[in-house]
Each structure stands twice: as structure tokens, then as C-alpha cells.
Design a protein around this motif. Structure first.
Motif, short mmCIF file in Angstrom:
data_model
loop_
_atom_site.label_atom_id
_atom_site.label_comp_id
_atom_site.label_asym_id
_atom_site.label_seq_id
_atom_site.Cartn_x
_atom_site.Cartn_y
_atom_site.Cartn_z
N GLY A 65 15.94 4.95 0.10
CA GLY A 65 15.85 4.17 1.13
C GLY A 65 15.15 3.01 0.98
O GLY A 65 15.65 2.59 0.63
N TRP A 66 13.73 2.96 1.66
CA TRP A 66 12.79 1.73 1.55
C TRP A 66 12.04 2.00 2.11
O TRP A 66 11.14 3.13 2.71
N ALA A 67 11.07 0.82 2.19
CA ALA A 67 10.53 1.03 2.21
C ALA A 67 8.96 0.47 2.88
O ALA A 67 9.13 -0.85 3.00
N TRP A 68 7.61 0.59 4.46
CA TRP A 68 7.29 -1.01 4.51
C TRP A 68 6.03 -1.05 4.11
O TRP A 68 5.05 -0.19 3.60
N LEU B 72 12.79 0.99 10.28
CA LEU B 72 13.25 -0.42 9.92
C LEU B 72 13.84 -1.53 11.43
O LEU B 72 14.41 -1.39 12.55
N GLU B 73 12.68 -2.59 11.20
CA GLU B 73 13.44 -3.77 12.29
C GLU B 73 12.37 -3.23 13.25
O GLU B 73 11.47 -3.93 14.50
N ASP C 154 23.88 -0.67 19.75
CA ASP C 154 23.13 -2.11 19.19
C ASP C 154 22.36 -1.28 18.03
O ASP C 154 22.45 -2.21 16.76
N ILE C 155 21.13 -1.58 18.47
CA ILE C 155 20.48 -0.58 17.01
C ILE C 155 21.09 -0.43 16.16
O ILE C 155 20.89 -0.97 15.34
N ARG C 156 21.16 1.62 16.69
CA ARG C 156 22.04 1.93 14.84
C ARG C 156 22.61 0.61 14.29
O ARG C 156 22.68 0.56 13.01
N HIS D 30 22.45 -3.40 7.62
CA HIS D 30 21.37 -3.52 6.74
C HIS D 30 21.54 -2.30 5.25
O HIS D 30 21.08 -3.44 4.11
N TYR D 31 22.05 -1.26 5.39
CA TYR D 31 22.29 -0.46 4.41
C TYR D 31 23.34 -1.21 3.91
O TYR D 31 23.76 -1.39 2.98
#
Ligand SMILES: Cc1cc2nc3c(=O)[nH]c(=O)nc-3n(C[C@H](O)[C@H](O)[C@H](O)COP(=O)(O)OP(=O)(O)OC[C@H]3O[C@@H](n4cnc5c(N)ncnc54)[C@H](O)[C@@H]3O)c2cc1C
Length: 498
Positions: free
Chosen positions: A257-260, A330-331, A374-376, A382-383
Motif C-alpha cells: 500500500g502506501w504511507a501518509w 489517498l488524496e 470520479d474519485i475511485r 495512482h496505483y
């Protein structure tokens, strides 16, 4: 005729809804029910620029007292430690979907080799500075910023504002909803037997989705085919004295995944958003702590489900906030959607003079559905585009992420590159929340190749470098967040528009 609106939920979504309704439609009676024993989710600290605009421009909340109480820091955008470049900055202005003076094509075409400092805000981000200095030495606070805020301070302050503007706050836990013959909700039965009514209800009960989900059983549209993360670990650390507060959120690719990283005045909030089908909680925690040795306390695990309830407005209930849907962190789009949907609802109540009919309701549902999709798609991109990640999670993202709704845009881009014509694939009757700029930043940032690159002349490249070095120079004379905060927290500071 709507005269009394009952908001269920006292998290940021419920409070923003109640305050906005009361300020913009003062003749309405607004009550808010919230349960101290259930509490609030306590995450949600990054915003987009529409959030300060909603508070200060749309509602007229005073900046001075908001800054004193909430102590936000400014966010110019997101730094992605992501993809083949390793790093790129997404600022809240136009880097790629703009044409700098004298250029024959949009800037995006010139960002292939080096995508950095492609506007003044992006140059400020690059140098960890937030605002230009005005001629009188004060910070030049421009509108292209959002906020980082501590959730608890935000909610406590919003609650104060709600009381000040006349929202009636009731403590209690809803157990059941009573319905009238036409299926509308007529009142809520609380634990202990108290009944409270209203003519219209806002369901802001968070992930419990008490009214739209549990009582009205509106189907949930799951985003699992496009977005695979479903959990987050949240933790953080205290800042050292004098440490620079970064003017952006950091989003860093991780194994699953990702980290904020979100910047507050006195501490840093870090979180790992991951896919539970790729990694156990313990494995994710181990990776998170290994890569963030400054975390000293046990991370908190938050589970979420990505998707939305198909209709956000059913009968006399409108869902706002996590109760209606949530895509993923994310975002930082959740508060953006809260503010946007509340404004749309207020506009519709105003236009219909408090008697919204089924066609108005359907339009609200169509527009909110479009926003969720749209957000989805934007987040899924990004991924999908990150070709650098080599773990099974990232391989799955590249191979399986469903972006079929924006496949035309991707095909067109792969043929033509970052031309303004790409806009026709994302904006319909309703403007896309991220604009073409957002998509181009992701495509260029992730080095997505395209065929018709055209030939950029030496002269054009020199002109582009000249613009960038001017932005860099201006940014180097700018202020850090720490410096700008000192100004705005000084007792003599006067906001231009307060
Ligand atoms: C990991 C993670 C990270 C996030 N990061 C961001 C971010 O950076 N930016 C962003 O904008 N958003 C973010 N979000 C979304 C964020 O949670 C929301 O923006 C925000 O906190 C709004 O929450 P809420 O008000 O909808 O729900 P909550 O804060 O959960 O509030 C729900 C309210 O309803 C009340 N309630 C529930 N059931 C009952 C009942 N039966 N009776 C009475 N009261 C009841 C509760 O007491 C509470 O007051 C994130 C979410 C997650 C999961």
C-alpha cells in the motif's frame, strides 16, 4: 416544507453539515444528535483547497479564531515518493495543464525528463517553503493551499462554532428509527426511551451508517475491483524543536500500500494504508515500524471499506461523510466531498424553497454518484500507473486494477500525451473534482509513455528552463511554514479578509 433538520452524528461531517445549514439557512431549526460513548473516528487530517474556502468564504467563519483554536498548517499539495521517478510533487495549482508564456505547447510536454518546480507553488514545495514574501516582508498567503489539522482540535472547535450559531446539540445514542406510512423517517428512538423528531435527517453517523445503510438499507457499491486497500495503521511522533514543518502531505509507496505523513505544528502523523489480502496486520505493523523508527507508540488499526451507498438521498434522509461512502485516504478527499455535498444540498433546499421534489433528489444522487466514481477512478490510476513497485501488491495493482471507466482517457494519452484535449474524457456536464491537471500529474509523474511526443526545440526548452529558474528563485526567497505561522499567530496579525 422542511423546518427542522436533525443531523445524526457529531464528527466533522455532522458538524460541518449542521453549521453550514444553520449559517446559510438561518430560518431552519437544526439539531444534532451525537453519542459520546460511540465517539468519533478520529482520523481525517488532510484536506483539499475547497475546505478552507468552505469555512471562510462560504460560511464566513473568522480566520483569526479558527487559526487560534485549530492551529492548522498549510498544505500546498502532495509529495509522492512513488513510481519510477521516485519523487514528484502534485501541487494545488496548474503545473501540467497550463502553457507558460511563449511556449508552443502545454507545460506537461516539457516535464518528461525533469518533472519538478513546474509552477511557483511546486517550486515552493520543492524547497520546503510555503508562501512568497510580500514586499513588506509578510507572507503572501494565496488560495492554492489546503490544511493539515488535528482531528480532535477540529471537531472541538466545530462544536463550539455550532453552539455559537444556534445548532442544538443533543447527547444520546440512537437505537431505532420510526418511519411514517410513506417510508420517510419520522423520529429517532434513543437509548433510554427518548424520542426526537425532525422533518428531514442528515445521516452523518460515520461508518455505522445508521440511517442510509442500516435503516433504509440502501445498497453499497463496493470499489474492491479498483482499490485493494482496506486498512490503515495510524501513529506518529513529536517534532524536535525547530524542525521544519513541511508544506505538503507525503504519500510514500510501501510493500502492500502506501504511507501518509501529515504535518502538524508539534507532531507528525504517519499512517500505513494497506491491503489485508496481501499482508497481515502484524506484517504491516512490522514494515511500518521498521521504516519509521521515530514511532514510539503502538499504531492504531482502522478498518474501512471502499465504496458508497448508491443513493445518498433516500426519502427525507441525506447521507454526508463516511456514512454515505468513503474511497480511501489517498488524496484526502473525504472532507472535500462533505463540503461539496453540503453546498449542493443547501442550494437545492434554497431553490426548492424547502420543498425538494423527487427530480431534485434524483439529480443530487446522480451528481454525488458521479463524484464517487470520479474519485475511485482517479485514485485507482495512482496505483495502476506505478510501475516501480515490485511486490505482489504492486503487480496486482498494475495487472488487475479496474480503470475501465477512464480507459478512453488512457488510450488517448498514450497516443497523444498531455494535450488539453484529454479534458474531453473527464469532464461531462459535471466538472471533475481534480480537473485534467490531477490526471496529468499522475500520468507524467509516473512516466506513462506516449507516442506523439513532437519535437521540442532547443529554444523552447531554454524558455521553459528560464521560467522554472524564475519560479525557483522566487521560491528560494519564500517562507517556511514555521515562519509564516509565527506571523499569523502574532497578536497583531490582521487577516485581509476577516
Ligand atoms: C484511515 C483513514 C484516514 C482518513 N484520512 C482522511 C484525510 O486525510 N482527510 C479527509 O478528509 N478524510 C479522511 N478520512 C475520512 C474521515 O474519517 C472523515 O473525513 C471525517 O472524519 C468524517 O467522519 P464522519 O463525521 O463521517 O464520521 P465520525 O467521525 O465517525 O462521526 C460519526 C458520528 O456519529 C455518531 N454516531 C454514530 N452512531 C450513532 C448513534 N447510533 N447514535 C448517536 N450518534 C451516533 C458518533 O458518535 C459520531 O459523533 C480518513 C478515513 C480513514 C478511515
Amino acid at each position: 416544507m422542511i423546518r427542522h433538520i436533525l443531523v445524526l452524528g457529531g464528527g466533522s461531517a455532522g458538524l460541518i453539515s449542521a453549521i453550514s445549514l444553520k449559517i446559510r439557512l438561518p430560518a431552519l431549526r437544526i439539531s444534532l444528535l451525537r453519542s459520546p460513548s460511540i465517539g468519533i473516528i478520529g482520523v481525517g487530517e488532510g484536506t483539499t483547497p475547497n475546505f478552507p474556502a468552505h469555512l471562510f468564504d462560504y460560511l464566513g467563519i473568522r480566520k483569526k479564531s479558527f487559526f487560534e483554536k485549530v492551529r492548522p498548517t498549510w498544505k500546498l499539495g502532495i509529495r509522492f515518493l512513488w513510481g519510477e521517478r521516485g519523487r514528484f510533487d502534485y501541487s494545488f495549482d496548474q503545473q501540467c495543464d497550463a502553457t507558460a508564456p511563449g511556449l508552443a505547447r502545454p507545460n506537461g510536454y516539457l516535464c518528461d525528463e525533469e518533472f519538478e518546480s513546474a509552477s511557483l507553488p511546486a517550486a515552493l514545495m520543492r524547497q520546503d517553503r510555503v508562501f512568497r514574501k510580500r514586499a513588506d516582508g509578510l507572507p503572501d498567503i494565496q488560495g492554492w493551499h489546503a490544511f493539515h489539522m488535528e482531528n480532535e482540535l477540529l471537531v472541538t472547535t466545530l462544536e463550539e462554532v455550532a453552539r455559537e450559531v444556534g445548532v442544538e446539540i443533543i447527547e444520546g445514542e440512537m437505537r431505532e428509527a420510526r418511519r411514517s406510512a410513506n417510508g420517510d423517517v419520522s423520529s429517532l428512538l434513543l437509548e433510554g426511551g427518548r424520542v426526537i423528531g425532525g422533518d428531514f435527517f442528515i445521516d452523518a453517523s460515520g461508518f455505522r451508517s445508521e440511517l442510509i445503510g442500516r435503516v433504509l438499507e440502501e445498497p453499497f457499491v463496493d470499489f474492491g475491483a479498483s482499490l485493494f486497500c482496506d486498512r490503515a495503521l495510524a501513529a506518529g511522533w513529536e517534532r524536535q524543536e525547530g524542525e521544519t514543518i513541511l508544506p505538503y502531505t507525503t504519500a510514500e509507496a510501501m510493500d502492500a500500500g502506501w504511507a501518509w505523513q501529515i504535518e502538524h505544528e508539534r507532531h507528525v502523523n504517519r499512517g500505513y494504508v494497506f491491503s489485508s489480502s496481501e499482508m497481515s496486520d502484524d506484517q504491516a505493523c512490522a514494515e511500518f515500524l521498521r521504516k519509521n523508527p521515530r514511532i514510539k507508540r503502538e499504531p492504531r488499526l482502522v478498518k474501512f471499506r471502499s465504496g458508497y451507498h448508491r443513493r445518498q438521498w433516500v426519502g427525507n434522509v441525506v447521507a454526508i461523510g463516511n456514512s454515505g461512502g468513503f474511497v480511501e485516504p489517498l488524496e484526502a478527499t473525504a472532507l472535500m466531498i462533505v463540503c461539496g455535498n453540503v453546498q449542493m444540498l443547501i442550494e437545492m433546499l434554497t431553490r426548492s424553497e424547502g420543498k425538494p421534489g423527487p427530480a431534485m433528489r434524483d439529480l443530487f444522487n446522480r451528481m454525488t454518484e458521479r463524484s464517487w466514481l470520479d474519485i475511485r477512478d482517479f485514485l485507482a490510476l495512482h496505483y495502476k500507473l506505478n510501475t516501480a513497485g515490485q511486490t505482489s501488491f504492486w503487480r496486482k495493482c498494475r495487472e488487475e486494477t479496474d480503470v475501465s471507466r477512464i480507459q478512453d482517457l488512457l488510450d488517448f494519452y498514450r497516443e497523444n500525451g498531455p494535450t488539453g484535449f484529454c479534458r474531453y474524457f473527464i469532464d461531462g456536464a459535471q466538472k471533475n473534482d481534480f480537473g485534467l491537471e490531477g490526471y496529468l500529474v499522475m500520468l507524467i509523474g509516473n512516466r506513462t509513455p506516449y507516442r506523439n511526443a513532437g519535437k521540442i526545440s532547443l529554444q523552447e526548452m531554454q524558455l521553459w528552463q528560464h521560467h522554472r529558474s524564475a519560479w525557483r528563485g522566487e521560491a528560494s526567497r519564500g517562507m517556511t511554514v514555521n515562519e509564516a505561522l509565527e506571523y499569523v499567530h502574532h497578536p497583531n496579525w490582521v487577516w485581509d479578509t476577516d
